[in-house]
Design a protein around this motif. Structure first.
Motif, PDB file in Angstrom:
ATOM      1  N   SER A 123     -10.861   9.563   4.195  1.00 46.83           N
ATOM      2  CA  SER A 123      -9.607  10.051   4.766  1.00 46.83           C
ATOM      3  C   SER A 123      -9.123   9.186   5.929  1.00 46.83           C
ATOM      4  O   SER A 123      -8.096   9.480   6.527  1.00 46.83           O
ATOM      5  N   GLY A 124      -9.863   8.123   6.254  1.00 42.25           N
ATOM      6  CA  GLY A 124      -9.469   7.250   7.351  1.00 42.25           C
ATOM      7  C   GLY A 124      -9.902   7.740   8.707  1.00 42.25           C
ATOM      8  O   GLY A 124      -9.469   7.204   9.726  1.00 42.25           O
ATOM      9  N   ARG A 125     -10.759   8.756   8.748  1.00 48.28           N
ATOM     10  CA  ARG A 125     -11.207   9.325  10.016  1.00 48.28           C
ATOM     11  C   ARG A 125     -12.676   8.980  10.263  1.00 48.28           C
ATOM     12  O   ARG A 125     -13.422   8.673   9.334  1.00 48.28           O
ATOM     13  N   VAL A 126     -13.067   9.059  11.519  1.00 48.62           N
ATOM     14  CA  VAL A 126     -14.477   8.922  11.875  1.00 48.62           C
ATOM     15  C   VAL A 126     -15.154  10.261  11.603  1.00 48.62           C
ATOM     16  O   VAL A 126     -14.686  11.303  12.059  1.00 48.62           O
ATOM     17  N   CYS A 127     -16.256  10.220  10.861  1.00 46.65           N
ATOM     18  CA  CYS A 127     -17.011  11.447  10.580  1.00 46.65           C
ATOM     19  C   CYS A 127     -17.958  11.721  11.741  1.00 46.65           C
ATOM     20  O   CYS A 127     -18.816  10.890  12.058  1.00 46.65           O
ATOM     21  N   VAL A 128     -17.796  12.874  12.387  1.00 47.37           N
ATOM     22  CA  VAL A 128     -18.609  13.238  13.549  1.00 47.37           C
ATOM     23  C   VAL A 128     -19.762  14.130  13.082  1.00 47.37           C
ATOM     24  O   VAL A 128     -19.533  15.184  12.486  1.00 47.37           O
ATOM     25  N   LEU A 129     -20.979  13.707  13.376  1.00 49.33           N
ATOM     26  CA  LEU A 129     -22.174  14.457  12.979  1.00 49.33           C
ATOM     27  C   LEU A 129     -23.040  14.725  14.196  1.00 49.33           C
ATOM     28  O   LEU A 129     -23.311  13.814  14.988  1.00 49.33           O
ATOM     29  N   ASP A 130     -23.461  15.979  14.374  1.00 47.90           N
ATOM     30  CA  ASP A 130     -24.519  16.275  15.342  1.00 47.90           C
ATOM     31  C   ASP A 130     -25.747  16.635  14.533  1.00 47.90           C
ATOM     32  O   ASP A 130     -25.835  17.703  13.935  1.00 47.90           O
ATOM     33  N   VAL A 131     -26.692  15.713  14.447  1.00 46.79           N
ATOM     34  CA  VAL A 131     -27.827  15.829  13.536  1.00 46.79           C
ATOM     35  C   VAL A 131     -29.128  15.614  14.290  1.00 46.79           C
ATOM     36  O   VAL A 131     -29.141  15.262  15.476  1.00 46.79           O
ATOM     37  N   ALA A 132     -30.223  15.797  13.582  1.00 44.64           N
ATOM     38  CA  ALA A 132     -31.539  15.505  14.140  1.00 44.64           C
ATOM     39  C   ALA A 132     -31.776  13.998  14.085  1.00 44.64           C
ATOM     40  O   ALA A 132     -31.202  13.306  13.235  1.00 44.64           O
ATOM     41  N   PRO A 133     -32.620  13.465  14.957  1.00 40.92           N
ATOM     42  CA  PRO A 133     -32.863  12.016  14.955  1.00 40.92           C
ATOM     43  C   PRO A 133     -33.348  11.486  13.612  1.00 40.92           C
ATOM     44  O   PRO A 133     -33.055  10.341  13.246  1.00 40.92           O
ATOM     45  N   THR A 179     -11.407   3.841   9.119  1.00 36.64           N
ATOM     46  CA  THR A 179     -11.078   4.242  10.478  1.00 36.64           C
ATOM     47  C   THR A 179     -10.757   3.039  11.345  1.00 36.64           C
ATOM     48  O   THR A 179     -11.376   1.969  11.203  1.00 36.64           O
ATOM     49  N   PRO A 180      -9.801   3.164  12.273  1.00 33.54           N
ATOM     50  CA  PRO A 180      -9.470   2.044  13.167  1.00 33.54           C
ATOM     51  C   PRO A 180     -10.508   1.802  14.255  1.00 33.54           C
ATOM     52  O   PRO A 180     -10.349   0.864  15.034  1.00 33.54           O
ATOM     53  N   TYR A 181     -11.550   2.630  14.343  1.00 34.62           N
ATOM     54  CA  TYR A 181     -12.528   2.480  15.410  1.00 34.62           C
ATOM     55  C   TYR A 181     -13.666   1.529  15.044  1.00 34.62           C
ATOM     56  O   TYR A 181     -14.609   1.373  15.811  1.00 34.62           O
ATOM     57  N   GLY A 182     -13.607   0.924  13.872  1.00 39.28           N
ATOM     58  CA  GLY A 182     -14.607  -0.068  13.519  1.00 39.28           C
ATOM     59  C   GLY A 182     -15.920   0.513  13.023  1.00 39.28           C
ATOM     60  O   GLY A 182     -16.729  -0.201  12.426  1.00 39.28           O
ATOM     61  N   ARG A 183     -16.180   1.780  13.265  1.00 37.88           N
ATOM     62  CA  ARG A 183     -17.369   2.464  12.752  1.00 37.88           C
ATOM     63  C   ARG A 183     -16.905   3.653  11.909  1.00 37.88           C
ATOM     64  O   ARG A 183     -15.840   4.215  12.158  1.00 37.88           O
ATOM     65  N   ARG A 184     -17.699   4.015  10.925  1.00 39.48           N
ATOM     66  CA  ARG A 184     -17.281   5.080  10.013  1.00 39.48           C
ATOM     67  C   ARG A 184     -17.848   6.445  10.388  1.00 39.48           C
ATOM     68  O   ARG A 184     -17.295   7.476  10.003  1.00 39.48           O
ATOM     69  N   ILE A 207       0.856  -1.188   0.000  1.00 39.48           N
ATOM     70  CA  ILE A 207       0.000   0.000   0.000  1.00 39.48           C
ATOM     71  C   ILE A 207       0.891   1.235   0.000  1.00 39.48           C
ATOM     72  O   ILE A 207       1.774   1.365   0.851  1.00 39.48           O
ATOM     73  N   LEU A 208       0.641   2.143  -0.941  1.00 38.04           N
ATOM     74  CA  LEU A 208       1.416   3.375  -1.057  1.00 38.04           C
ATOM     75  C   LEU A 208       0.560   4.561  -0.659  1.00 38.04           C
ATOM     76  O   LEU A 208      -0.633   4.624  -0.996  1.00 38.04           O
ATOM     77  N   ASN A 215     -12.800   3.319  22.223  1.00 40.03           N
ATOM     78  CA  ASN A 215     -11.575   2.514  22.243  1.00 40.03           C
ATOM     79  C   ASN A 215     -11.873   1.018  22.301  1.00 40.03           C
ATOM     80  O   ASN A 215     -11.052   0.206  21.871  1.00 40.03           O
ATOM     81  N   THR A 216     -13.034   0.646  22.835  1.00 43.82           N
ATOM     82  CA  THR A 216     -13.389  -0.778  22.859  1.00 43.82           C
ATOM     83  C   THR A 216     -13.681  -1.304  21.465  1.00 43.82           C
ATOM     84  O   THR A 216     -13.708  -2.520  21.252  1.00 43.82           O
ATOM     85  N   LEU A 217     -13.898  -0.408  20.503  1.00 46.61           N
ATOM     86  CA  LEU A 217     -14.203  -0.818  19.132  1.00 46.61           C
ATOM     87  C   LEU A 217     -12.960  -0.894  18.256  1.00 46.61           C
ATOM     88  O   LEU A 217     -13.042  -1.301  17.096  1.00 46.61           O
ATOM     89  N   LYS A 218     -11.803  -0.505  18.817  1.00 48.83           N
ATOM     90  CA  LYS A 218     -10.599  -0.364  17.985  1.00 48.83           C
ATOM     91  C   LYS A 218     -10.175  -1.690  17.366  1.00 48.83           C
ATOM     92  O   LYS A 218     -10.288  -2.751  17.970  1.00 48.83           O
ATOM     93  N   GLN A 219      -9.661  -1.581  16.139  1.00 45.36           N
ATOM     94  CA  GLN A 219      -9.160  -2.726  15.407  1.00 45.36           C
ATOM     95  C   GLN A 219      -8.077  -2.238  14.451  1.00 45.36           C
ATOM     96  O   GLN A 219      -7.814  -1.044  14.356  1.00 45.36           O
ATOM     97  N   GLU A 220      -7.441  -3.173  13.763  1.00 44.85           N
ATOM     98  CA  GLU A 220      -6.445  -2.784  12.777  1.00 44.85           C
ATOM     99  C   GLU A 220      -7.126  -2.075  11.616  1.00 44.85           C
ATOM    100  O   GLU A 220      -8.200  -2.491  11.173  1.00 44.85           O
ATOM    101  N   PRO A 221      -6.534  -0.963  11.100  1.00 46.52           N
ATOM    102  CA  PRO A 221      -7.124  -0.282   9.947  1.00 46.52           C
ATOM    103  C   PRO A 221      -7.286  -1.237   8.768  1.00 46.52           C
ATOM    104  O   PRO A 221      -6.452  -2.113   8.535  1.00 46.52           O
ATOM    105  N   GLN A 222      -8.361  -1.091   8.036  1.00 50.76           N
ATOM    106  CA  GLN A 222      -8.649  -1.951   6.892  1.00 50.76           C
ATOM    107  C   GLN A 222      -8.548  -1.150   5.602  1.00 50.76           C
ATOM    108  O   GLN A 222      -8.850   0.043   5.566  1.00 50.76           O
ATOM    109  N   TRP A 223      -8.162  -1.848   4.536  1.00 49.77           N
ATOM    110  CA  TRP A 223      -8.036  -1.212   3.222  1.00 49.77           C
ATOM    111  C   TRP A 223      -9.098  -1.786   2.300  1.00 49.77           C
ATOM    112  O   TRP A 223      -9.236  -3.001   2.173  1.00 49.77           O
TER     113      TRP A 223
END
Length: 484
Positions: A376-386, A282-287, A244-245, A469-477
């Motif tokens: 980008s490999g990051r968790v997208c943080v959203l504060d939205v309506a239900p 993302t390494p947190y298992g959720r996007r 992976i490059l 942190n309990t959801l952490k795992q190895e990053p996936q490609w």
């Protein structure tokens, strides 16, 4: 053409490194075996009475340390993580082996026996030699005119080198983060380029997140040392199929890239190299991290804390609006300023996570803006309506849904009194509690993963991080097309 002498030298170096690696492996196996023996011995003696243990301790003191194989020294420290504020208790137990000797595999240059202390020193020397030069901070001096030809991108507030020229490539490498200029911290390009004469830089290899998040999986082998067309000799890299490059920049027919499994390996790669664009999840298992809560409960504060303190792992979208920019606003910073027709077309196509009208203008969050953060490999943080859960709860976005709730009303009143000028009225507090009750019993409650009672922002922040942190795992490609 590559001369035979250079190839022989490289092969000799490879053979020496392979022998060193074998030697290290044997030493570590010997250490692990001895530690296992000591653990078994400790378990056998743990069933003794306190009087028996006292007798053994007294015998050790009388006879001297030479009669024992191990001495144990235990230390405890408490530290606070500067980026998260988490208090961490660390207990360090040192085991010093004093009598045993081991014979590791002999290296081509040394066949003598090593005792344990010699082995540990040998391991440390080898690791320092192999790793330190690549990843420790280094100081270089360059001419200011040459420095201005280097391309730098501000990522997470730090200047990261993305492209270098032949004149400076032996000193500065793509992927370097510039920490200091002439002994002073650098935060922007003006501080970097606004110097004349010789400039002294402090550089470190940037993390994978602190660089352009563009990745490619090589589908063919490539060795730049064997490519006579390579325009910069000092940027050498050897690639195997499947590597992976991380693409730092492109210039004409060439890319300046590095291998993600060894960020110090930076070189020129032809754009014609067979490859597949991939994204790092993302390494947190959720996007996506969805923050829900009543207005005024503090979810935007929690979101700001995540984005400011952990920008390498969490990101947020830029909302769309059909209104015109106000003085001082920039496209792509506060909003993406688009037309009403464009936003209505996205709504018809089902490409808006949420939207609404205010003052005759449309505001909203597009699904593509969420995808950009995820790619980008990051968790997208959203504060939205239900109601946004109708769109977000899918296999594509894999949300972790957190509800921020207020404490019971009486307790909330007492906390509110401590806020001074920013305190809310009692009617506003009643509204917050009522909205919270409605949220906890709404049709989307089945999707909630965590409910945080927000009495204190710092405590809620730490509890949220502990849960993530309990959801952490190895990053996936994954192929980039999966996230489009």
């Amino acid at each position: 053409m590559v001369n035979t002498g250079s190839e022989d030298e490289r092969q000799a170096e490879i053979d020496q490194l392979r022998a060193t690696a074998t030697n290290l492996s044997q030493c570590l196996n010997a250490l692990q075996q001895r530690m296992d023996e000591l653990e078994i011995g400790r378990n056998e003696t743990s069933s003794k009475t306190p009087q028996d243990n006292h007798t053994d301790d007294q015998k050790f003191i009388n006879d001297g340390p030479h009669t024992s194989d191990v001495q144990v020294d235990q230390r405890e420290t408490i530290t606070i993580d500067p980026s998260t504020g988490v208090r961490k208790r660390t207990v360090v137990t040192e085991k010093v082996i004093t009598t045993r000797t081991y014979q590791p595999l002999s290296s081509p240059t040394d066949s003598k026996k090593f005792n344990i202390s010699d082995t540990e020193n040998s391991i440390e020397r080898h690791l320092n030699t192999i790793l330190a030069q690549a990843y420790e901070a280094r100081m270089v001096s360059v001419n200011s005119d040459d420095l201005r030809k280097v391309d730098v991108e501000l990522i997470c507030g730090e200047p990261v080198v993305t492209r270098v020229t032949p004149e400076i490539s032996n000193l500065i490498h793509p992927g370097d983060t510039i920490i200091e200029v002439n002994g002073n911290p650098v935060h922007n390009k003006k501080e970097l380029y606004g110097n004349d004469g010789v400039v002294r830089l402090k550089l470190v290899t940037s993390t994978i997140y602190n660089a352009p998040m563009v990745f490619c999986r090589a589908l063919a082998d490539y060795n730049s040392d064997l490519d006579s067309k390579k325009p910069i000799d000092s940027l050498s890299i050897s690639i195997k199929r499947g590597d992976i490059l991380q693409i730092l920049s492109t210039d004409g027919d060439w890319m300046q890239a590095r291998k993600v499994n060894d960020l110090s390996r930076v070189g020129l790669v032809p754009k014609s190299l067979k490859g597949e664009q991939v994204a790092m999840l993302t390494p947190y298992g959720r996007r996506v991290l969805v923050l829900l809560g009543a207005n005024g409960v503090g979810r935007r504060t929690l979101k700001s804390m995540l984005l400011s303190q952990m920008p390498h792992h969490f990101g947020s979208i830029i909302p769309l609006t059909s209104r015109a920019p106000r003085p001082g606003e920039q496209h792509g910073r506060e909003y993406e300023f688009v037309t009403k027709e464009y936003m209505r077309e996205l709504i018809r196509k089902g490409e808006m996570v949420e939207w609404g009208e205010l003052g005759g203008e449309i505001y909203g969050t597009s699904a593509e803006s969420v995808r950009r953060v995820v790619r980008s490999g990051r968790v997208c943080v959203l504060d939205v309506a239900p109601q946004a859960m109708k769109y977000m709860y899918s296999a594509e976005f894999m949300p972790f849904v957190v509800v921020l709730s207020p404490p019971p009303f009486d307790e909330l009143v007492q906390i509110n009194k401590l806020r001074g000028a920013t305190a809310k009225t009692e009617a506003q507090l009643h509204t917050i509690c009522e909205q919270n009750e409605q949220l906890l019993h709404c049709e989307y409650a089945q999707y909630f993963d965590l409910i945080l009672v927000n009495r204190n922002h710092d405590i809620s922040f730490r509890r949220l991080l502990d849960s993530l942190n309990t959801l952490k795992q190895e990053p996936q490609w994954v192929p980039l097309s999966w996230l489009c």
